[in-house]
Design an enzyme around this catalytic site. Structure first.
Site, PDB file in Angstrom:
ATOM      1  N   CYS A   9       0.871  -1.181   0.000  1.00 55.27           N
ATOM      2  CA  CYS A   9       0.000   0.000   0.000  1.00 55.27           C
ATOM      3  C   CYS A   9       0.904   1.226   0.000  1.00 55.27           C
ATOM      4  O   CYS A   9       2.088   1.141  -0.344  1.00 55.27           O
ATOM      5  CB  CYS A   9      -0.987  -0.021   1.162  1.00 55.27           C
ATOM      6  SG  CYS A   9      -0.266   0.103   2.809  1.00 55.27           S
ATOM      7  N   ASN A  12       2.212   1.499   4.375  1.00 51.46           N
ATOM      8  CA  ASN A  12       2.502   0.262   5.106  1.00 51.46           C
ATOM      9  C   ASN A  12       2.189   0.384   6.604  1.00 51.46           C
ATOM     10  O   ASN A  12       2.845  -0.204   7.457  1.00 51.46           O
ATOM     11  CB  ASN A  12       3.953  -0.197   4.894  1.00 51.46           C
ATOM     12  CG  ASN A  12       4.237  -1.631   5.364  1.00 51.46           C
ATOM     13  OD1 ASN A  12       5.339  -1.917   5.821  1.00 51.46           O
ATOM     14  ND2 ASN A  12       3.289  -2.524   5.273  1.00 51.46           N
ATOM     15  N   CYS A  14      -1.560   0.999   7.406  1.00 52.45           N
ATOM     16  CA  CYS A  14      -3.005   0.707   7.537  1.00 52.45           C
ATOM     17  C   CYS A  14      -3.417  -0.557   6.783  1.00 52.45           C
ATOM     18  O   CYS A  14      -3.709  -1.583   7.383  1.00 52.45           O
ATOM     19  CB  CYS A  14      -3.842   1.884   7.017  1.00 52.45           C
ATOM     20  SG  CYS A  14      -3.584   3.427   7.908  1.00 52.45           S
ATOM     21  N   ARG A  15      -3.450  -0.491   5.448  1.00 51.29           N
ATOM     22  CA  ARG A  15      -4.063  -1.569   4.668  1.00 51.29           C
ATOM     23  C   ARG A  15      -3.161  -2.775   4.488  1.00 51.29           C
ATOM     24  O   ARG A  15      -3.585  -3.917   4.704  1.00 51.29           O
ATOM     25  CB  ARG A  15      -4.499  -1.033   3.290  1.00 51.29           C
ATOM     26  CG  ARG A  15      -5.597  -0.002   3.369  1.00 51.29           C
ATOM     27  CD  ARG A  15      -5.761   0.752   2.073  1.00 51.29           C
ATOM     28  NE  ARG A  15      -4.583   1.561   1.774  1.00 51.29           N
ATOM     29  CZ  ARG A  15      -4.366   2.207   0.652  1.00 51.29           C
ATOM     30  NH1 ARG A  15      -5.253   2.112  -0.330  1.00 51.29           N
ATOM     31  NH2 ARG A  15      -3.280   2.932   0.492  1.00 51.29           N
ATOM     32  N   SER A  16      -1.918  -2.575   4.019  1.00 53.55           N
ATOM     33  CA  SER A  16      -1.083  -3.756   3.740  1.00 53.55           C
ATOM     34  C   SER A  16      -0.669  -4.518   4.995  1.00 53.55           C
ATOM     35  O   SER A  16      -0.599  -5.754   4.958  1.00 53.55           O
ATOM     36  CB  SER A  16       0.125  -3.414   2.846  1.00 53.55           C
ATOM     37  OG  SER A  16       1.001  -2.518   3.461  1.00 53.55           O
ATOM     38  N   ASP A 124      -8.511   3.834   1.383  1.00 47.24           N
ATOM     39  CA  ASP A 124      -7.513   4.156   2.397  1.00 47.24           C
ATOM     40  C   ASP A 124      -8.205   4.615   3.684  1.00 47.24           C
ATOM     41  O   ASP A 124      -8.856   5.656   3.681  1.00 47.24           O
ATOM     42  CB  ASP A 124      -6.598   5.259   1.858  1.00 47.24           C
ATOM     43  CG  ASP A 124      -5.338   5.376   2.680  1.00 47.24           C
ATOM     44  OD1 ASP A 124      -5.361   4.979   3.862  1.00 47.24           O
ATOM     45  OD2 ASP A 124      -4.335   5.854   2.141  1.00 47.24           O
TER      46      ASP A 124
HETATM   47  P1  4NP Z   1      -1.863   2.923   4.032  1.00 49.80           P
HETATM   48  O1  4NP Z   1      -2.480   4.291   4.553  1.00 49.80           O
HETATM   49  O2  4NP Z   1      -1.325   3.208   2.664  1.00 49.80           O
HETATM   50  O3  4NP Z   1      -3.041   2.007   3.988  1.00 49.80           O
HETATM   51  O4  4NP Z   1      -0.810   2.523   5.023  1.00 49.80           O
HETATM   52  C1  4NP Z   1      -1.777   5.505   4.577  1.00 49.80           C
HETATM   53  C2  4NP Z   1      -0.874   5.758   5.571  1.00 49.80           C
HETATM   54  C3  4NP Z   1      -0.217   6.964   5.603  1.00 49.80           C
HETATM   55  C4  4NP Z   1      -0.457   7.923   4.634  1.00 49.80           C
HETATM   56  C5  4NP Z   1      -1.361   7.662   3.620  1.00 49.80           C
HETATM   57  C6  4NP Z   1      -2.008   6.442   3.603  1.00 49.80           C
HETATM   58  N1  4NP Z   1       0.183   9.171   4.676  1.00 49.80           N
HETATM   59  O5  4NP Z   1      -0.137  10.046   3.858  1.00 49.80           O
HETATM   60  O6  4NP Z   1       1.080   9.362   5.516  1.00 49.80           O
END
Ligand code: 4NP
Length: 155
Positions: A9, A12, A14-16, A124
């Protein structure tokens, strides 16, 4: 040869990591932990070394799924690992990976394997906060992914 499954993702956190934990549990329950190696990484570098987001940790705990991973950024080596499945959470992740590393023979979106949703991209939750909905999608996709990997590799 061990099959590598790498969930990808943006951050790294939240989702992955959620997919990593859910899929690892499914692999363990299927008795396939020696055949299938599970990991996750982000395309971005902002959160390197951090624990998973509290929302992801909470949902995993509610479903009794352990996870202790720390965020890392994907590398070219990850993309060159033979016998690997690269499983992106959304189309943006796919585009970033192809731009940066070129095509990969087994680069998919997780929801390509889902059967209970019409969503193509795992939304997200970093901004929406909807971690339980993400969990439902991730679980759906992971079930289908494991079935596909078993079928393709005679497991
Ligand atoms: P992820 O979510 O891609 O599912 O881990 C996010 C985590 C952090 C950010 C964006 C999405 N960020 O902009 O910092």
């Amino acid at each position: 040869m061990t099959i590598q499954v790498l969930f990808v993702c943006l951050g790294n956190i939240c989702r992955s990591p959620m997919a990593d934990a859910v899929f690892q549990q499914m692999v363990d329950e299927a008795g396939l932990h020696e055949q299938i190696c599970v990991d996750s990484a982000g395309t971005g570098s902002w959160h390197i070394g951090e624990k998973a987001h509290p929302g992801t940790r909470r949902v995993l705990a509610q479903h009794a799924i352990p996870y202790n991973g720390r965020a890392r950024q994907i590398t070219g080596t990850d993309m060159q690992t033979a016998n690997s499945y690269i499983i992106a959470m959304d189309e943006e992740n796919v585009t970033t990976l192809i731009e940066r590393y070129g095509n990969h023979p087994r680069l998919y979106r997780l929801l390509d394997f889902a059967t209970q949703t019409h969503e193509n991209n795992v939304p997200d939750p970093y901004f929406s906060g909807n971690f339980e909905y993400v969990y439902q999608l991730v679980t759906d996709g992971c079930r289908g992914l494991l079935a596909t990997i078993r079928a393709e590799n005679g497991l």
